[in-house]
Design a protein around this motif. Structure first.
Motif, short mmCIF file in Angstrom:
data_model
loop_
_atom_site.label_atom_id
_atom_site.label_comp_id
_atom_site.label_asym_id
_atom_site.label_seq_id
_atom_site.Cartn_x
_atom_site.Cartn_y
_atom_site.Cartn_z
N PRO A 45 -11.86 -26.92 34.22
CA PRO A 45 -11.49 -26.87 35.64
C PRO A 45 -12.58 -27.46 36.55
O PRO A 45 -12.28 -28.14 37.52
CB PRO A 45 -11.29 -25.38 35.91
CG PRO A 45 -10.95 -24.79 34.58
CD PRO A 45 -11.76 -25.59 33.59
N ASN A 46 -13.84 -27.19 36.22
CA ASN A 46 -14.96 -27.74 36.99
C ASN A 46 -14.97 -29.27 36.90
O ASN A 46 -15.10 -29.96 37.91
CB ASN A 46 -16.28 -27.16 36.48
CG ASN A 46 -17.46 -27.47 37.36
OD1 ASN A 46 -17.36 -28.18 38.35
ND2 ASN A 46 -18.60 -26.93 37.00
N LEU A 47 -14.81 -29.79 35.68
CA LEU A 47 -14.77 -31.24 35.48
C LEU A 47 -13.60 -31.84 36.24
O LEU A 47 -13.75 -32.88 36.90
CB LEU A 47 -14.67 -31.57 33.99
CG LEU A 47 -14.51 -33.05 33.65
CD1 LEU A 47 -15.70 -33.87 34.14
CD2 LEU A 47 -14.32 -33.22 32.15
N SER A 48 -12.44 -31.21 36.17
CA SER A 48 -11.25 -31.73 36.86
C SER A 48 -11.47 -31.83 38.36
O SER A 48 -11.04 -32.80 39.00
CB SER A 48 -10.04 -30.85 36.58
OG SER A 48 -9.67 -30.96 35.23
N GLN A 49 -12.16 -30.87 38.93
CA GLN A 49 -12.45 -30.90 40.37
C GLN A 49 -13.35 -32.08 40.71
O GLN A 49 -13.12 -32.78 41.70
CB GLN A 49 -13.09 -29.57 40.79
CG GLN A 49 -13.30 -29.47 42.29
CD GLN A 49 -11.99 -29.50 43.07
OE1 GLN A 49 -10.96 -29.04 42.61
NE2 GLN A 49 -12.03 -30.06 44.26
N HIS A 50 -14.35 -32.31 39.90
CA HIS A 50 -15.26 -33.44 40.14
C HIS A 50 -14.53 -34.78 39.97
O HIS A 50 -14.74 -35.71 40.75
CB HIS A 50 -16.47 -33.36 39.22
CG HIS A 50 -17.43 -32.26 39.59
ND1 HIS A 50 -18.16 -32.28 40.76
CD2 HIS A 50 -17.77 -31.12 38.96
CE1 HIS A 50 -18.92 -31.20 40.82
NE2 HIS A 50 -18.68 -30.47 39.74
#
Length: 98
Positions: A45-50
């Protein structure tokens, strides 16, 4: 959106170390999210946001391959932009020492 606003959006997207790391990883070519996860060592989820921030700034594009999403750099000038920023930092450090 004015040119100044567009520039601010690009620089804001590049203002996070994780996003710089993502861009650097993609300079060698397109990668699926699963490959990027191993490179950046953060949650999906963190990667997807970036990735979303980089895509919205016009730096990345993506395509779906089967069940996987693949990302690539949208424009070859992204590499030039990072190189110029690195030169700027190196040259700035030289003048600080004098």
């Amino acid at each position: 959106m004015s040119m100044e606003e567009k520039l601010a959006k690009v620089f804001k997207a590049l203002s996070h170390p994780i996003r710089i790391k993502i861009i650097q990883s993609l300079l060698s070519g397109e990668k699926c999210v699963c490959e990027l996860l191993q490179f950046v060592e953060f949650s999906q989820p963190n990667l997807s946001q970036h990735l979303k921030i980089l895509k919205e700034a016009g730096l990345l594009e993506h395509r779906k391959v089967g069940a996987n999403m693949h990302y690539r750099i949208k424009n070859e000038y992204v590499n030039d932009l990072l190189n110029i920023a690195e030169i700027f930092i190196i040259e700035s450090q030289k003048t600080e020492r004098v």
